[in-house]
Scaffold this motif. Structure first.
Motif, PDB file in Angstrom:
ATOM      1  N   LEU A 199       0.821  -1.206   0.000  1.00 20.68           N
ATOM      2  CA  LEU A 199       0.000   0.000   0.000  1.00 20.68           C
ATOM      3  C   LEU A 199       0.858   1.260   0.000  1.00 20.68           C
ATOM      4  CD1 LEU A 199      -2.888  -0.981   2.472  1.00 20.68           C
ATOM      5  CD2 LEU A 199      -2.949  -0.888  -0.021  1.00 20.68           C
ATOM      6  N   MET A 200       1.974   1.228   0.701  1.00 22.67           N
ATOM      7  CA  MET A 200       2.850   2.392   0.766  1.00 22.67           C
ATOM      8  C   MET A 200       3.586   2.627  -0.553  1.00 22.67           C
ATOM      9  SD  MET A 200       4.385   1.772   4.612  1.00 22.67           S
ATOM     10  CE  MET A 200       5.707   2.955   4.441  1.00 22.67           C
TER      11      MET A 200
ATOM     12  N   LEU B 137      -1.617  -6.415  -9.222  1.00 26.77           N
ATOM     13  CA  LEU B 137      -1.225  -5.760  -7.975  1.00 26.77           C
ATOM     14  C   LEU B 137      -2.278  -4.748  -7.542  1.00 26.77           C
ATOM     15  CD1 LEU B 137       1.049  -5.181  -5.837  1.00 26.77           C
ATOM     16  CD2 LEU B 137       1.778  -3.333  -7.361  1.00 26.77           C
ATOM     17  N   SER B 138      -2.801  -3.975  -8.502  1.00 26.15           N
ATOM     18  CA  SER B 138      -3.822  -2.979  -8.178  1.00 26.15           C
ATOM     19  C   SER B 138      -5.077  -3.644  -7.633  1.00 26.15           C
ATOM     20  CB  SER B 138      -4.164  -2.149  -9.416  1.00 26.15           C
ATOM     21  OG  SER B 138      -3.066  -1.363  -9.822  1.00 26.15           O
ATOM     22  N   VAL B 139      -5.509  -4.716  -8.287  1.00 24.58           N
ATOM     23  CA  VAL B 139      -6.715  -5.425  -7.842  1.00 24.58           C
ATOM     24  C   VAL B 139      -6.543  -5.940  -6.419  1.00 24.58           C
ATOM     25  CG1 VAL B 139      -8.103  -7.502  -8.207  1.00 24.58           C
ATOM     26  CG2 VAL B 139      -7.523  -6.042 -10.157  1.00 24.58           C
TER      27      VAL B 139
ATOM     28  N   ILE C 242      -8.528  -4.254  -3.156  1.00 20.66           N
ATOM     29  CA  ILE C 242      -9.492  -5.087  -2.426  1.00 20.66           C
ATOM     30  C   ILE C 242      -9.103  -5.153  -0.952  1.00 20.66           C
ATOM     31  CG2 ILE C 242     -10.332  -7.449  -2.111  1.00 20.66           C
ATOM     32  CD1 ILE C 242     -10.273  -7.775  -5.133  1.00 20.66           C
ATOM     33  N   TRP C 243      -7.818  -5.403  -0.702  1.00 19.94           N
ATOM     34  CA  TRP C 243      -7.379  -5.480   0.692  1.00 19.94           C
ATOM     35  C   TRP C 243      -7.538  -4.134   1.394  1.00 19.94           C
ATOM     36  CZ3 TRP C 243      -7.111  -8.252   4.653  1.00 19.94           C
ATOM     37  CH2 TRP C 243      -6.363  -7.858   5.779  1.00 19.94           C
ATOM     38  N   MET C 244      -7.277  -3.037   0.687  1.00 22.44           N
ATOM     39  CA  MET C 244      -7.432  -1.714   1.273  1.00 22.44           C
ATOM     40  C   MET C 244      -8.854  -1.528   1.792  1.00 22.44           C
ATOM     41  SD  MET C 244      -7.087   2.044  -0.550  1.00 22.44           S
ATOM     42  CE  MET C 244      -5.492   1.696  -1.260  1.00 22.44           C
ATOM     43  N   GLY C 245      -9.848  -1.901   0.967  1.00 24.65           N
ATOM     44  CA  GLY C 245     -11.237  -1.749   1.375  1.00 24.65           C
ATOM     45  C   GLY C 245     -11.613  -2.660   2.523  1.00 24.65           C
TER      46      GLY C 245
ATOM     47  N   ALA D 171     -17.979  -5.234   3.541  1.00 24.96           N
ATOM     48  CA  ALA D 171     -17.171  -5.319   2.321  1.00 24.96           C
ATOM     49  C   ALA D 171     -17.959  -6.015   1.203  1.00 24.96           C
ATOM     50  CB  ALA D 171     -15.874  -6.066   2.604  1.00 24.96           C
ATOM     51  N   ALA D 172     -18.681  -7.083   1.550  1.00 29.22           N
ATOM     52  CA  ALA D 172     -19.478  -7.796   0.541  1.00 29.22           C
ATOM     53  C   ALA D 172     -20.593  -6.899   0.006  1.00 29.22           C
ATOM     54  CB  ALA D 172     -20.062  -9.072   1.147  1.00 29.22           C
TER      55      ALA D 172
END
Length: 390
Positions: free
Chosen positions: A52-53, A70-72, A76-79, A136-137
């Motif tokens: 993320l950094m 990587l973006s996907v 997803i993890w960020m959210g 999240a879902a």
């Protein structure tokens, strides 16, 4: 701009680090007894913090296919991580308030044994995990579901009778990219055409990527059908994706690009000026001209009705005082995802919805798509239909 950029980057990095430390303490240290699993979780959290950094640097260094993957994964993890942190904070805060209230209302109770304390902590953490996962879902479903339709009637006294009831459908902040592609675009175009507008206004942040990669998805916009056609102004993300190349490509789809200029909508029987400006900040960040309202308004008759397309809801009061009757903007996403939905109003005077200054109107759309996490919680996407009346 550089000090501000670095300050923002440091804020994001600090938030990512503290968020992962909190998740580790509450979801791993308090619930997992296996030392091996704890170490594995710690390694994963550390890896995701670094991703993320360093996301932008990694994305630029990797080939397109790996960059998209990587973006996907990171978005997803960020959210998910953000919603888990919010859920845990809410439950921990409620638990703390309850414990504080009991302490003041009742005599001191004997110490709670460690096993019971651990069990209660696990119950809270488990509840937060279920709540965060459920949010999240839901947020993912809401982000990809058809946007809500918002219809607003605006009074424009200078509107000629021949254009009474003129309707404009706004599409903004679609962010075609790794998540939003042709299927989403085809459905959005179908829904927009069903509103039967007189013209379409595409107010920026259309893409997150280049023409060779995303052109086939964006080409769906060629199917927009209206009386006066489709018009586009740049957003900040369009600059980082190649504003000039995208402007040329949109021209091949029959979409007029308004870069600090205006065009006349209507005919000899009655018309108005449709004004378009480049993004407020995207150009300046890259050493380009960018936003120029004076140039866009140059040569127009001030007694004529006018509608301004501007990606960011900035400079509205100035535009109103220069005689602009209606400004149509986006950019903010209405916060898109809790807790940003609560804080967006601190960053923007006009963060979403309808606003007015004197006799001029501003409508700020929450946007049709999303950026970053493929989720929307507390700020559903919208397709805006503005109807002008004298």
């Amino acid at each position: 701009m550089l000090p501000r950029f670095f300050s923002f980057s440091i804020l994001i990095a600090t938030g990512a680090l503290l968020g992962h430390v909190y998740l580790y303490r509450r979801l791993v240290r308090d619930m997992v007894r296996s030392r091996a699993l704890r170490f594995l979780a710690l390694a994963v959290f550390l890896l995701m913090t670094l991703v993320l950094m360093l996301r932008r640097s990694l994305r630029d260094a990797l080939p397109v296919e790996f960059s998209d993957a990587l973006s996907v994964a990171s978005y997803i993890w960020m959210g998910v991580a953000l919603l888990l942190v919010v859920s845990l904070l809410v439950l921990d805060l409620g638990r703390g308030v309850l414990a504080l209230g009991q302490r003041f209302r009742a005599p001191p109770s004997p110490p709670v044994d460690e096993e019971r304390r651990r069990f209660l902590s696990q119950v809270v953490a488990g509840g937060a995990a279920v709540t965060g996962g459920g949010l999240a879902a839901y947020g993912s479903w809401r982000a990809f579901a058809p946007p809500m339709v918002t219809e607003v009637v605006l009074k424009v006294p200078k509107l000629p009778k021949a254009l009474e009831g003129l309707s404009i459908v706004q599409l903004t902040d679609i962010h075609v990219g790794p998540f939003i592609q042709r299927r989403f675009m085809d459905e959005l175009v179908r829904q927009a055409n069903a509103l039967k507008p007189d013209l379409f206004a595409i107010t920026g942040d259309l893409v997150d990527g280049d023409v060779p990669t995303l052109g086939g998805h964006v080409a769906a916009l060629a199917n927009l059908k209206s009386r006066f056609g489709s018009f586009f102004v740049t957003g900040n993300h369009d600059y980082s994706s190649g504003d000039e190349v995208w402007s040329q490509f949109l021209g091949t789809l029959g979409i007029q690009v308004l870069r600090n200029r205006h065009v006349r909508i209507g005919d000899a029987g009655g018309s108005l000026d449709l004004v378009g400006v480049d993004d407020w900040s995207g150009g300046r960040r890259r050493g380009k001209k960018g936003y120029d309202l004076d140039l866009a308004l140059a040569g127009r008759e001030p007694d004529r009705a006018s509608v301004l397309l501007a990606h960011q809801p900035a400079n509205f009061k100035v535009a109103a005082e220069k005689g602009v009757d209606v400004q149509i903007s986006g950019h903010t996403h209405g916060g898109q995802l809790v807790p940003m939905t609560f804080f967006i109003g601190l960053a923007w005077d006009h963060s979403a919805g309808l606003h007015q200054h004197g006799g001029s109107h501003l409508y700020v759309s929450r946007g049709c798509g999303f950026w970053g996490p493929p989720m929307r919680v507390g700020s559903p996407p919208e397709l805006v239909k503005l109807v002008l009346t004298a």
